[in-house]
Design a protein around this motif. Structure first.
Motif: not given
Length: 76
Positions: A1-11, A46-48
């Protein structure tokens, strides 16, 4: 599954490190020797197709190499 991270990774938490990682031999062979850790965190992705959602992500990380094999483990 292709995706991109929007913002920061938390926890962000460490799940396993060193010999506790099942794929340690593969990681060293493919990406190089390092202090490998398996980590998890929560981020908006965010997905494709353009939809966005929060998800729990898992990945492997080593100093000097960075994040590899990022995957969505669970939708939140």
């Amino acid at each position: 599954m292709e995706f991109c991270i929007v913002g920061r990774i938390v926890d962000v938490q460490t799940i396993a490190e060193g010999s506790g990682i099942r794929e340690l031999a593969l990681l060293r062979q493919r990406y190089g020797v390092g202090c490998w850790r398996k980590k998890k965190g929560i981020a908006t992705v965010r997905l494709l197709d353009g939809t966005t959602a929060r998800a729990e992500l898992h990945w492997y990380e080593a100093h000097g190499i960075g994040k590899v094999k990022l995957k969505i483990k669970e939708w939140l």
